[in-house]
Design an enzyme around this catalytic site. Structure first.
Site, PDB file in Angstrom:
ATOM      1  N   SER A 104      -2.224   4.494  -1.836  1.00 32.56           N
ATOM      2  CA  SER A 104      -0.897   5.845  -1.223  1.00 32.56           C
ATOM      3  C   SER A 104      -1.211   6.186  -3.256  1.00 32.56           C
ATOM      4  O   SER A 104      -0.897   7.367  -3.274  1.00 32.56           O
ATOM      5  CB  SER A 104       0.141   5.174  -1.705  1.00 32.56           C
ATOM      6  OG  SER A 104       0.355   4.927  -0.191  1.00 32.56           O
ATOM      7  N   SER A 131       1.591   7.515   0.075  1.00 29.93           N
ATOM      8  CA  SER A 131       2.598   7.880   0.371  1.00 29.93           C
ATOM      9  C   SER A 131       3.319   8.458  -1.166  1.00 29.93           C
ATOM     10  O   SER A 131       4.249   9.117  -1.491  1.00 29.93           O
ATOM     11  CB  SER A 131       3.442   6.384   0.389  1.00 29.93           C
ATOM     12  OG  SER A 131       3.261   5.629  -0.710  1.00 29.93           O
ATOM     13  N   LYS A 147       7.468   8.087  -9.790  1.00 31.95           N
ATOM     14  CA  LYS A 147       7.676   8.026  -7.588  1.00 31.95           C
ATOM     15  C   LYS A 147       9.554   7.188  -7.624  1.00 31.95           C
ATOM     16  O   LYS A 147       8.851   6.284  -8.439  1.00 31.95           O
ATOM     17  CB  LYS A 147       6.959   7.061  -7.296  1.00 31.95           C
ATOM     18  CG  LYS A 147       6.535   6.591  -5.422  1.00 31.95           C
ATOM     19  CD  LYS A 147       4.856   5.889  -5.187  1.00 31.95           C
ATOM     20  CE  LYS A 147       5.642   5.970  -3.692  1.00 31.95           C
ATOM     21  NZ  LYS A 147       4.054   5.299  -3.372  1.00 31.95           N
TER      22      LYS A 147
END
Ligand code: GLN
Length: 486
Positions: free
Chosen positions: A175, A151, A76
């Site tokens: 998330s 997210s 990420k």
């Protein structure tokens, strides 16, 4: 090799059936083909990845490989990685090349994995649909007109589209779990403090926690083995003995007590999601588990408390982005104050600005007691509810998300609708508990099949138990093995 679990990839590498360079190239080829439309990656750097793969191959040849050595993992874009552009999904960090590694990245490097690239995400991890990213929307591989969740939407889409064998995510209010649910993945948010936050760009420091996103619970266990551990550079990192998170995977579930909070099974959840959750619970009963109804009476205030606490912490954390030390600086300004203002006005997107405004407001003199302090009290009540609940059960189960993947643009005009995406996940962060989402079936909407996630919540440090509960279910079901059509 594409789509295989990490254990099999590790074995194929150890047996020299494939090299890390070949395995990495296979994934890079898929990224080159699929990413232009899905947009799961913000940054791909084939040369860097392949250099790591060559080093992994040398390590394997020298007989020094660990279980993940040579396996490509997508990271990420919230994790600082030395020499990699690290944007956190924001224009503010659009030109930031990190001079150092986050502890999580350092640990993956030590395990010998290959960094396959930096995945797309909501700006500063604020969102539930990946639509707030400065680098564009991400499409859900199951239906490209829908969101992947957020997210960690880029990580979820990368793994679901078989562009990466596994990925990292972070979970402040849901998330990891919500995008895992919307993309048919297994995702784990560990107990707060189990994985170091050092070098992970801060959103809400008392809630943020990194974890694995993969196809299976076993893969998540292997990933967590690499990620977890005390770190003196993170003051909230917990000093505990090292654990092998695979150790309990095969434990039978006979006598397992599953708590079903009545607040999870009332209104607010789509019938198609609830039906699959009920099927999964029936499957657990067949595996020998018993269910007991429990109550989390303060959970209903979780979203409200979170949207005071998380913005409060974000407003403080994001004050460092001022255009002076790093990141975006407005091209034209008249003096220092004007430079701050223009840099922040131009560098942050609308959702981030909304959070900074809310956070600054609830922390300001005269409102602190009414909002921030009150929210902290609710947080304690929610944590206490879980303490009571775990006196009656070993694990809590319910839906991860109240709905399946929604359409691009469908909720982006209405922040409150978007915030409700985390109605079942947020309380877990407020309490600091570990939570997982695992695939438990599909809802059929005519032509489209959309994945549904089952949420498992454990007691503090119950990761190994959660992984065991998830793994046993995955041995008798094949939802997690289903892949989207290309
Ligand atoms: N959707 C929540 C938010 O927008 C949670 C995000 C997260 O877990 N990073 O704040």
């Amino acid at each position: 090799m594409i789509g295989k679990p990490l254990k099999e990839l590790g074995k194929a590498l150890a047996d020299k059936e494939i090299s890390s360079v070949e395995l990495t190239q296979l994934h890079l080829d898929r990224i080159a083909r699929l990413n232009p439309e899905i947009n799961a990656f913000i940054t791909v750097d084939a040369e860097k990845s392949l250099a790591q793969a060559r080093a992994a191959d040398a390590r394997i040849a020298a007989g020094l490989a660990g279980p993940l050595t040579g396996i490509p993992i997508a990271q990420k874009d919230i994790f600082c990685a030395r020499g990699w552009r690290t944007t956190c999904g924001s224009k503010m960090l659009g030109n930031f090349v990190s001079p150092y590694d986050a502890t999580v990245i350092e640990k993956f490097d030590a395990a010998g994995t290959v960094n396959l690239g930096k995945t797309n995400m909501d700006e500063f991890a604020m969102g539930s649909s990946n639509e707030t990213s400065h680098f564009g929307i991400v499409r859900n591989p199951w239906d490209r007109s829908r969101v992947p969740g957020g997210s960690s939407g880029g990580s979820a889409a990368a793994v679901a589209a078989l562009m990466a064998p596994a990925a990292t995510g972070t979970d402040t209010g849901g998330s990891i779990r919500q995008p895992a649910a919307l993309c048919n993945l297994t995702g784990l948010k560990p107990t707060y403090g189990v994985v170091s936050r050092w070098g992970m760009i801060a959103f809400a420091s008392s809630l943020d926690q990194a974890g694995p996103m993969a196809r299976t619970a076993e893969d998540c266990a292997l990933m967590l083995n690499a990620m977890a551990g005390f770190d003196e550079k993170d003051s909230t990192s917990l000093e505990r003995p090292t654990e092998d998170y695979t150790r309990d995977l095969e434990q039978p579930l006979k006598g397992l007590k599953i708590g079903l909070p009545k607040e999870f099974y009332g209104e607010g959840c789509d019938a198609s999601v609830m039906a699959r959750v009920q099927d999964a619970i029936a499957e657990y009963r067949k595996l020998g588990a018993d269910t007991v109804e429990i109550s989390l009476p303060n959970m209903q205030h979780g979203v409200a408390a979170y949207y005071v606490i998380a913005p409060a912490e974000a407003s403080s954390n994001l004050s460092r982005f001022d255009g002076v030390r790093y990141g975006y600086r407005a091209p034209e300004y008249s003096d220092l104050a004007d430079m701050y203002q223009k840099s922040r006005a131009q560098g942050f997107g609308a959702e981030v600005k909304r959070r900074i405004l809310i956070g600054t407001y609830v922390l300001s003199h005269g409102y602190y007691d009414a909002y921030y302090l009150q929210a902290q009290r609710i947080r304690r009540l929610i944590a206490n509810d879980f303490v009571e609940a775990f006196k009656q059960c070993d694990v809590i189960m319910g839906p991860t998300s109240p709905c399946t993947a929604f359409g691009l643009g469908e909720k982006s005009a209405d922040p409150v609708q978007m915030y409700l995406s985390d109605i079942y996940t947020i309380a877990v962060n407020l309490a600091g508990l570990p939570g997982m989402s695992i695939p438990c079936g599909f809802s059929d909407l005519g032509q489209t099949r959309l994945p549904v996630g089952l949420q498992l919540i454990g007691d503090y440090f119950g990761e190994a138990r959660l992984l065991n509960v998830a793994h046993r279910y995955q041995q008798v079901t094949d939802w997690h093995l289903q892949q989207p059509k290309e």
